[in-house]
Design a protein around this motif. Structure first.
Motif, PDB file in Angstrom:
ATOM      1  N   GLU A  54       0.813  -1.299  -0.096  1.00 51.57           N
ATOM      2  CA  GLU A  54       0.001   0.020   0.006  1.00 51.57           C
ATOM      3  C   GLU A  54       0.948   1.284  -0.008  1.00 51.57           C
ATOM      4  O   GLU A  54       1.720   1.414   0.821  1.00 51.57           O
ATOM      5  N   PRO A  55       0.778   2.100  -0.955  1.00 48.88           N
ATOM      6  CA  PRO A  55       1.669   3.236  -0.953  1.00 48.88           C
ATOM      7  C   PRO A  55       1.454   4.251   0.278  1.00 48.88           C
ATOM      8  O   PRO A  55       0.317   4.290   0.702  1.00 48.88           O
ATOM      9  N   GLY A  56       2.542   4.600   0.570  1.00 45.98           N
ATOM     10  CA  GLY A  56       2.565   5.678   1.688  1.00 45.98           C
ATOM     11  C   GLY A  56       2.553   5.336   3.118  1.00 45.98           C
ATOM     12  O   GLY A  56       2.105   5.942   3.991  1.00 45.98           O
ATOM     13  N   ARG A  57       2.607   3.974   3.211  1.00 47.74           N
ATOM     14  CA  ARG A  57       2.499   3.253   4.750  1.00 47.74           C
ATOM     15  C   ARG A  57       3.920   2.569   4.958  1.00 47.74           C
ATOM     16  O   ARG A  57       4.475   1.877   3.980  1.00 47.74           O
ATOM     17  N   LEU A  58       3.996   2.478   6.221  1.00 51.13           N
ATOM     18  CA  LEU A  58       5.148   1.703   6.635  1.00 51.13           C
ATOM     19  C   LEU A  58       4.870   0.485   7.190  1.00 51.13           C
ATOM     20  O   LEU A  58       3.575   0.672   7.864  1.00 51.13           O
ATOM     21  N   VAL A  59       5.256  -0.442   6.995  1.00 48.76           N
ATOM     22  CA  VAL A  59       4.932  -1.880   7.676  1.00 48.76           C
ATOM     23  C   VAL A  59       6.109  -2.300   8.453  1.00 48.76           C
ATOM     24  O   VAL A  59       7.062  -2.547   8.063  1.00 48.76           O
ATOM     25  N   PHE A  60       5.881  -2.558   9.842  1.00 45.73           N
ATOM     26  CA  PHE A  60       7.048  -3.063  10.700  1.00 45.73           C
ATOM     27  C   PHE A  60       6.563  -3.778  11.879  1.00 45.73           C
ATOM     28  O   PHE A  60       5.192  -3.988  11.895  1.00 45.73           O
ATOM     29  N   ARG A  61       7.502  -4.239  12.368  1.00 50.83           N
ATOM     30  CA  ARG A  61       7.177  -5.068  13.838  1.00 50.83           C
ATOM     31  C   ARG A  61       6.745  -4.131  15.055  1.00 50.83           C
ATOM     32  O   ARG A  61       8.127  -3.360  15.456  1.00 50.83           O
ATOM     33  N   ASN A  62       5.752  -4.180  15.527  1.00 53.00           N
ATOM     34  CA  ASN A  62       5.379  -3.507  16.734  1.00 53.00           C
ATOM     35  C   ASN A  62       6.137  -4.106  18.044  1.00 53.00           C
ATOM     36  O   ASN A  62       6.105  -5.457  18.345  1.00 53.00           O
ATOM     37  N   THR A  63       6.740  -2.921  18.833  1.00 57.38           N
ATOM     38  CA  THR A  63       7.604  -3.668  19.993  1.00 57.38           C
ATOM     39  C   THR A  63       6.941  -2.910  21.239  1.00 57.38           C
ATOM     40  O   THR A  63       7.477  -2.931  22.321  1.00 57.38           O
ATOM     41  N   ALA A  64       5.812  -2.417  21.060  1.00 59.82           N
ATOM     42  CA  ALA A  64       4.988  -1.643  22.237  1.00 59.82           C
ATOM     43  C   ALA A  64       4.533  -2.682  23.263  1.00 59.82           C
ATOM     44  O   ALA A  64       3.877  -3.734  22.721  1.00 59.82           O
ATOM     45  N   ALA A  65       4.782  -2.677  24.294  1.00 59.64           N
ATOM     46  CA  ALA A  65       4.005  -3.491  25.303  1.00 59.64           C
ATOM     47  C   ALA A  65       2.345  -3.578  25.064  1.00 59.64           C
ATOM     48  O   ALA A  65       1.739  -2.730  24.937  1.00 59.64           O
ATOM     49  N   GLY A  66       2.107  -5.060  25.275  1.00 57.03           N
ATOM     50  CA  GLY A  66       0.420  -4.966  25.242  1.00 57.03           C
ATOM     51  C   GLY A  66       0.106  -6.174  24.322  1.00 57.03           C
ATOM     52  O   GLY A  66       1.130  -6.834  23.918  1.00 57.03           O
ATOM     53  N   PRO A  67      -1.163  -6.461  23.851  1.00 57.92           N
ATOM     54  CA  PRO A  67      -1.453  -7.701  23.036  1.00 57.92           C
ATOM     55  C   PRO A  67      -0.742  -7.594  21.690  1.00 57.92           C
ATOM     56  O   PRO A  67      -0.873  -8.641  21.026  1.00 57.92           O
ATOM     57  N   GLN A  68      -0.647  -6.269  21.212  1.00 56.86           N
ATOM     58  CA  GLN A  68      -0.106  -6.376  19.818  1.00 56.86           C
ATOM     59  C   GLN A  68       1.330  -6.312  19.734  1.00 56.86           C
ATOM     60  O   GLN A  68       1.918  -6.146  18.559  1.00 56.86           O
ATOM     61  N   ARG A  69       2.259  -6.682  20.912  1.00 54.07           N
ATOM     62  CA  ARG A  69       3.740  -6.795  20.979  1.00 54.07           C
ATOM     63  C   ARG A  69       4.286  -7.851  20.024  1.00 54.07           C
ATOM     64  O   ARG A  69       3.537  -8.998  20.026  1.00 54.07           O
ATOM     65  N   ASP A  70       5.139  -7.592  19.022  1.00 56.03           N
ATOM     66  CA  ASP A  70       5.469  -8.518  18.107  1.00 56.03           C
ATOM     67  C   ASP A  70       4.695  -8.610  16.990  1.00 56.03           C
ATOM     68  O   ASP A  70       5.345  -9.186  15.677  1.00 56.03           O
ATOM     69  N   HIS A  71       3.501  -7.970  16.748  1.00 57.20           N
ATOM     70  CA  HIS A  71       2.776  -8.110  15.519  1.00 57.20           C
ATOM     71  C   HIS A  71       3.190  -7.184  14.515  1.00 57.20           C
ATOM     72  O   HIS A  71       3.669  -5.954  14.855  1.00 57.20           O
TER      73      HIS A  71
END
Length: 342
Positions: A54-71
Motif C-alpha cells: 500500500e503506497p505511503g504506509r510503513l509496515v513494521f514489527r510493533n514492540t510496544a507492550a500489550g497484546p499487539q507486541r511483535d505483531h
C-alpha cells in the motif's frame, strides 16, 4: 536412618522443590504480564487490513507492550511517530519486505520446546511457503524485486574456537523454490586467494537489484569482512575488513554498516562505505547500533535502538547517510521499517 525417615525426607524435598518451581513460574508469569501491559501514552491501535504494497504506509514489527507486541502493524509514513497503527494478527521476531514479498521469522513451541521458522508472505500477509530454521532468528532481507529472500539465525552447539554459537545464513529463490541452506558451502576468495576454514560464519545479507549480486559479512580468524557474492555462481569475494550487517543503498553505490570501534563507549558505530573507492564515512549517530540499518531513500538511513525506559522495546531513529546532521527519532516502539511502498 530408617527407610520411613528417608522416605519422609525425600517427600519433603520434592514438595520444597515443587513449591520453589511453582513460585518461579508464577513470578515469571507475573513479570511477563506486568511488562506486557500497555503503557499510558503509548501508540494507539486499530484492527484492520495490513498489506505490504500500500503506497505511503510503513509496515513494521510493533514492540510496544500489550497484546499487539511483535505483531506486524502499518502506519502512514508521514505520521510514523503518532499515527494510529493498524495491527495484523501476524507476529514475527524479525521481518523485512520488498515489492510485495515479505519474510517473517517466527518462534513457536513444539512439545514444550522453542522452534523457529521462516514464513514467506505475499502482499496480503498470506503464507506462501514455510521453512524450518536451525536456530534463533537474527537478520532477514528481501531483494528489491521480492524474488530473493535471505535470513540469518544463531545456532547453538556449533561453537568454533572460543565462540559459544555460530550463525547460519540461507538464501531462497522464491521463483524456483531453490534454497541455499548454508552460505558456508559457497566458494570463498579471501583477499585474492581461495579460502576454506571451519570457523567461517556469514550474516547480514543485502541484495542488489539484479537478483544475483549480494553483500554480506564474512567472519573468520577473528576478523570480519565485507563480501560481494553471486547467488548463481555460489561464490563470494572479500572487499574490505571490519564490516558487519551491510545494507546496500537503493542506487547500489554504497553500503551502510556497523563498524567495530575499539577504545570507545560505543561497541559499533554506523558508517557508510563507497563501493567504488572503499572510502568509509562515520555517521552522526554516536551510540552503539546493533542493527542492520535500512535505507528510507538514497539520503536517509533508519535503524533500531533499545528504548531507554521501556523494557523489551525498540525505537527507530534516522540519520543522514552522508555523515552530516544529527540522529532523529522516527517512532517509538517499532523496529526499523522497510522502504515505504510508495
Amino acid at each position: 536412618m530408617t527407610p520411613l525417615r528417608r522416605l519422609l525426607i525425600l517427600a519433603a524435598g520434592v514438595l520444597l522443590l515443587g513449591g520453589v518451581g511453582a513460585w518461579s513460574v508464577l513470578s515469571a508469569a507475573e513479570r511477563a504480564e506486568e511488562e506486557n501491559k500497555p503503557r499510558p501514552g503509548g501508540p494507539a491501535f486499530t484492527a484492520g487490513r495490513v498489506t505490504l504494497d500500500e503506497p505511503g504506509r510503513l509496515v513494521f514489527r510493533n514492540t510496544a507492550a500489550g497484546p499487539q507486541r511483535d505483531h506486524l502493524v502499518s502506519v502512514p509514513a508521514d505520521r510514523a511517530a503518532g499515527g494510529v497503527r493498524t495491527a495484523s494478527d501476524l507476529s514475527c521476531l524479525r521481518f523485512h519486505s520488498a515489492a510485495g514479498t515479505g519474510v517473517c521469522l517466527q518462534s513457536t513451541t513444539v512439545l514444550g520446546r522453542p522452534s523457529y521458522r521462516a514464513q514467506i508472505l505475499d502482499a496480503e500477509l498470506r503464507t506462501l511457503k514455510s521453512h524450518p530454521l536451525a536456530g534463533i532468528p537474527s537478520r532477514a532481507r528481501v531483494s528489491p524485486s521480492g524474488k530473493l529472500v535471505a535470513w540469518t539465525v544463531f545456532v547453538k552447539g556449533e561453537s568454533y574456537g572460543t565462540a559459544f554459537f555460530s550463525t547460519r545464513t540461507s538464501i531462497l529463490d522464491t521463483r524456483s523454490g531453490r534454497l541455499d541452506a548454508n552460505l558456508e558451502e559457497y566458494a570463498i576468495t579471501l583477499e585474492g586467494r581461495p579460502y576454506r576454514n571451519q570457523d567461517v560464519n556469514f550474516w547480514g545479507v543485502t541484495f542488489a537489484a539484479d537478483d544475483d549480486t549480494f553483500y554480506a559479512t564474512l567472519a573468520t580468524g577473528n576478523q570480519t569482512y565485507l563480501v560481494r557474492g553471486s547467488v548463481r555462481g555460489r561464490a563470494v569475494t572479500t572487499l574490505t575488513r571490519n564490516v558487519e550487517c551491510p545494507s546496500l543503498s537503493p542506487d547500489g553505490t554504497r553500503v551502510a554498516y556497523k563498524k567495530r570501534v575499539l577504545g570507545t563507549a560505543a561497541l559499533w558505530r554506523e558508517h557508510v562505505l563507497d563501493l567504488r573507492t572503499l572510502k568509509s564515512t562515520p555517521l552522526a549517530e554516536r551510540r552503539s547500533v546493533d542493527d542492520q540499518a535500512v535505507w528510507l531513500d538514497d539520503r536517509t538511513l533508519a535503524y533500531s535502538l533499545p528504548a531507554d525506559t521501556r523494557p523489551h522495546s525498540d525505537d527507530t531513529w534516522t540519520v543522514p547517510a552522508d555523515g552530516t546532521g544529527a540522529p532523529r527519532l522516527l517512532m517509538e516502539d517499532g523496529q526499523a521499517p522497510p522502504t515505504p511502498a510508495g
